[in-house]
Design an enzyme around this catalytic site. Sequence first.
Site, PDB file in Angstrom:
ATOM      1  CB  CYS A   1      37.038   0.967  22.070  1.00  0.00           C
ATOM      2  SG  CYS A   1      36.513   2.331  22.175  1.00  0.00           S
TER       3      CYS A   1
ATOM      4  CE  LYS B   1      29.522  -3.540   7.140  1.00  0.00           C
ATOM      5  NZ  LYS B   1      28.787  -3.955   8.318  1.00  0.00           N
TER       6      LYS B   1
ATOM      7  N   GLY C   1      36.313  -0.943  14.954  1.00  0.00           N
ATOM      8  CA  GLY C   1      36.026  -2.360  15.121  1.00  0.00           C
ATOM      9  C   GLY C   1      37.171  -3.100  15.700  1.00  0.00           C
ATOM     10  CB  SER C   2      37.733  -6.668  16.177  1.00  0.00           C
ATOM     11  OG  SER C   2      37.731  -6.923  14.702  1.00  0.00           O
TER      12      SER C   2
ATOM     13  CD  GLU D   1      39.858   6.006  16.564  1.00  0.00           C
ATOM     14  OE1 GLU D   1      40.605   5.452  17.364  1.00  0.00           O
ATOM     15  OE2 GLU D   1      40.273   7.148  16.213  1.00  0.00           O
TER      16      GLU D   1
ATOM     17  N   GLY E   1      40.301  -4.716  11.362  1.00  0.00           N
ATOM     18  CA  GLY E   1      40.911  -3.545  10.888  1.00  0.00           C
ATOM     19  C   GLY E   1      42.133  -3.743   9.998  1.00  0.00           C
TER      20      GLY E   1
ATOM     21  CD  GLU F   1      38.680  -5.203  22.762  1.00  0.00           C
ATOM     22  OE1 GLU F   1      38.581  -5.802  21.529  1.00  0.00           O
ATOM     23  OE2 GLU F   1      38.338  -4.068  22.814  1.00  0.00           O
TER      24      GLU F   1
HETATM   25  P1  NAD Z   1      34.262  -6.220  14.000  1.00  0.00           P
HETATM   26  O1  NAD Z   1      35.530  -5.872  13.708  1.00  0.00           O
HETATM   27  O2  NAD Z   1      33.469  -7.807  14.347  1.00  0.00           O
HETATM   28  O3  NAD Z   1      32.950  -5.450  13.254  1.00  0.00           O
HETATM   29  C1  NAD Z   1      33.087  -3.825  12.911  1.00  0.00           C
HETATM   30  C2  NAD Z   1      32.457  -3.788  11.665  1.00  0.00           C
HETATM   31  O4  NAD Z   1      33.169  -4.566  10.550  1.00  0.00           O
HETATM   32  C3  NAD Z   1      31.052  -4.331  11.477  1.00  0.00           C
HETATM   33  O5  NAD Z   1      30.375  -3.330  10.579  1.00  0.00           O
HETATM   34  C4  NAD Z   1      31.354  -5.476  10.528  1.00  0.00           C
HETATM   35  O6  NAD Z   1      30.212  -5.957   9.673  1.00  0.00           O
HETATM   36  C5  NAD Z   1      32.174  -5.086   9.782  1.00  0.00           C
HETATM   37  N1  NAD Z   1      33.164  -6.117   8.998  1.00  0.00           N
HETATM   38  C6  NAD Z   1      33.263  -7.368   9.460  1.00  0.00           C
HETATM   39  N2  NAD Z   1      34.240  -8.096   8.504  1.00  0.00           N
HETATM   40  C7  NAD Z   1      34.730  -7.133   7.631  1.00  0.00           C
HETATM   41  C8  NAD Z   1      35.579  -7.185   6.473  1.00  0.00           C
HETATM   42  N3  NAD Z   1      36.376  -8.278   6.116  1.00  0.00           N
HETATM   43  N4  NAD Z   1      35.922  -6.045   6.012  1.00  0.00           N
HETATM   44  C9  NAD Z   1      35.297  -4.838   6.366  1.00  0.00           C
HETATM   45  N5  NAD Z   1      34.295  -4.811   7.188  1.00  0.00           N
HETATM   46  C10 NAD Z   1      33.972  -5.845   7.698  1.00  0.00           C
HETATM   47  O7  NAD Z   1      33.916  -5.433  15.644  1.00  0.00           O
HETATM   48  P2  NAD Z   1      32.717  -5.330  16.435  1.00  0.00           P
HETATM   49  O8  NAD Z   1      32.699  -6.773  17.226  1.00  0.00           O
HETATM   50  O9  NAD Z   1      31.604  -5.174  15.708  1.00  0.00           O
HETATM   51  O10 NAD Z   1      33.080  -4.309  17.499  1.00  0.00           O
HETATM   52  C11 NAD Z   1      33.909  -4.566  18.662  1.00  0.00           C
HETATM   53  C12 NAD Z   1      35.236  -4.201  18.536  1.00  0.00           C
HETATM   54  O11 NAD Z   1      35.608  -2.815  18.128  1.00  0.00           O
HETATM   55  C13 NAD Z   1      36.067  -4.338  19.729  1.00  0.00           C
HETATM   56  O12 NAD Z   1      37.461  -4.584  19.411  1.00  0.00           O
HETATM   57  C14 NAD Z   1      36.259  -2.757  20.235  1.00  0.00           C
HETATM   58  O13 NAD Z   1      37.396  -2.616  21.264  1.00  0.00           O
HETATM   59  C15 NAD Z   1      36.388  -2.092  19.006  1.00  0.00           C
HETATM   60  N6  NAD Z   1      35.936  -0.773  19.079  1.00  0.00           N
HETATM   61  C16 NAD Z   1      37.116   0.212  18.939  1.00  0.00           C
HETATM   62  C17 NAD Z   1      36.615   1.659  19.456  1.00  0.00           C
HETATM   63  C18 NAD Z   1      37.778   2.806  19.186  1.00  0.00           C
HETATM   64  O14 NAD Z   1      37.385   3.951  19.049  1.00  0.00           O
HETATM   65  N7  NAD Z   1      38.967   2.468  19.193  1.00  0.00           N
HETATM   66  C19 NAD Z   1      35.527   1.972  19.448  1.00  0.00           C
HETATM   67  C20 NAD Z   1      34.339   1.082  19.341  1.00  0.00           C
HETATM   68  C21 NAD Z   1      34.671  -0.406  19.501  1.00  0.00           C
END
Ligand code: NAD
Length: 471
Positions: free
Chosen positions: A278, A171, A222-223, A244, A227, A375
Site C-alpha cells: 500500500c 475474514k 484493502g482497496s 486502511e 472500503g 494505483e
Molecule cells: P480488496 O478491496 O479487493 O479486498 C480486500 C478484502 O475485502 C478481501 O478480503 C476481500 O475478500 C474483501 N471484500 C471484497 N468485497 C467486499 C465487500 N463488498 N465487502 C466487504 N469486504 C469485501 O483489496 P485487495 O486487492 O485484497 O488488496 C489490495 C488493496 O489493499 C490495495 O489498494 C492496497 O493499497 C490496499 N492496502 C492498504 C493498506 C493500508 O494499510 N492502507 C495495506 C495493504 C493493502
Amino acid sequence: MSKYALIIDGKRVDSTPKTFKVLNPADESVVAEVPEGTVELLDKAVAAARKALPGWSAQSSEARAAKLMEIADLLEKNQAELAQLITKEQGKTLGGLGSNFEVGGAAAWTRVTASLNLTEETIQDDKQGKILLRRKPVGVVGSITPWNWPMIIAVWHIMPAIRIGCTVVIKPSPYTPLSTLRMVELMNSVLPPGVINIVTGDAEVGNRMSVHPGIDKIVFTGSVNTGKKVMGGAANTLKRLTLELGGNDAGIILPGTHIDPLLEKLFWGCFINAGQTCAALKRLYVHSSQYEEVVKKLADYASKIPMGNGLDEKSALGPLSNKMQFDKVSAMVDEARARGARIVIGGVKPKGPGFFYPLTVIADATDDMRVVKEEQFGTVIPILKYETVDEAITRANALEVGLGGSVWGNDPAEAAKIASRLECGTAWVNQHGGLHPMAPFGGVKCSGIGVEFNVDGLKEYTTVQVLNVAV
Ligand code: NAD
C-alpha cells in the site's frame, strides 16, 4: 476433510458446502483446496465472539498481555511453516523483505502490542468533583484483510483488539487465506474459545460483516472502492471503523540530489513485495536537470535484480500475486506505451507459467496516464519530469488518495520541510515505506480513516466512558 479449517468457537470446521482453490502465483499450481465460509457460518462465528466477550474483557490487562507474548512465541516457533505458506499462496520470496521478514515482523509487532496499555485519566479531582476518563473494549471486531501482506496485516488487526479485551472474527482474502488460517489455529491453542474466529469467503461474507448487527467495529485493509462499500454497509448499525485503504504514493527527488547513495532505498521503496504494498512509491517526480540520469540509473539497478519463484533463494523478487493483478498491471503499461511513454526496461511478459511481470521503468510518463493516476500495485514505476518544486508538490497532492509520500535530497532538514507539505499520513525523507510499531500509520483523504500502531492504534478498539462523580 480439509487440512485447512475455519475456526469457530475454538472448533475446526473443515467441511462446508463449497471449497475454493488457492493457487501458487509462481507456477499456477494448486497449493490447497479450502472450505469456503458462508453467511450462516459467519453468524455462528459472530455469536461465538459475542459469547466469549464478557469473559475475555474481564480478564486482567496483564493476563491478556501474557497471552500475546505466548502467541508471539508460537509465531516464532512456527516461522518456517508460516513463511512457506505465505510464499506459496502470495508469491513473495522467503528471504530478503519477503515472507520470513513478514512472520518475524508479525511476532515483533505482537510483542510490542503486548507492552502497550491504556490507563484511566483523571480530568478533575478537587472540591468541585471527580471526573475520570476510561476506555472500554468496543466489543466484537470484524477484521477483513487483503492479499499483499496477509499475515502481518492480520496481526495488525487482531493483536490490538484482543490486547484491549475485544473478541474477533477475521475474514482473510480468498487469494491468501492459508497463513491466516494456520495462525488462527495456533492462536486457538492458547486462547479461550471464541476470542479469535476465522471464516473464509469473499464479497458476500465481507458485506455481511459490514452490516452485521453483532459486530461493533470493522477494521478493514484493502482497496478504496471496497472500503467505501464497507463504510456504506456499516452506516446502518453505526459501527466504528478503521479503514486502511489504497494509496498512490509520490516520491520527489529534489534538484541536484546525489542519486547513487540513495539508489538501493529508492529501488526497494518502489518494488518491495513486487510493488504490491500500500505504501510503496508508485509515482516518481524528478527535476528535468537530472531526469535522464535518474531514469538510467534506476533502470540499470532494476535490470540486475533476479526475479523468480519465491521458494528459490536466488530470487530477490517473486511474481505478482494473482491473475487479476497481473492483468491490471499489464493493461496500465500497455496504455502508457500506446500514449507515447518510453518503456525503458520491462513491459513484456516473459514466457512460461506464473504471474511474473518484469520490473518495468517508464519514462516520459504524464499525469493523465492510468499508470500514474491509478494505483498500479505492481512491478512498475512511472517517472515524471518537473520544473519547479512547488509544481511537483501540487502534482503529488493532486490525487484523491494520501497514504504516504517521500522527498529525497542532499539536505535532510530541507527535504523534511518540503515533505511536510505532502498531503499524506506518513511523509518519509530519503527513504520510502519504513514502518515502526510505535509510529501511528494511516491515510488521509480517501486512503482511510483512523490509524494503527502504538496507543493511538489501541484506542481505535475502545469507546470512551466518562465517570463524573459529585463530591
Ligand atoms: P480488496 O478491496 O479487493 O479486498 C480486500 C478484502 O475485502 C478481501 O478480503 C476481500 O475478500 C474483501 N471484500 C471484497 N468485497 C467486499 C465487500 N463488498 N465487502 C466487504 N469486504 C469485501 O483489496 P485487495 O486487492 O485484497 O488488496 C489490495 C488493496 O489493499 C490495495 O489498494 C492496497 O493499497 C490496499 N492496502 C492498504 C493498506 C493500508 O494499510 N492502507 C495495506 C495493504 C493493502
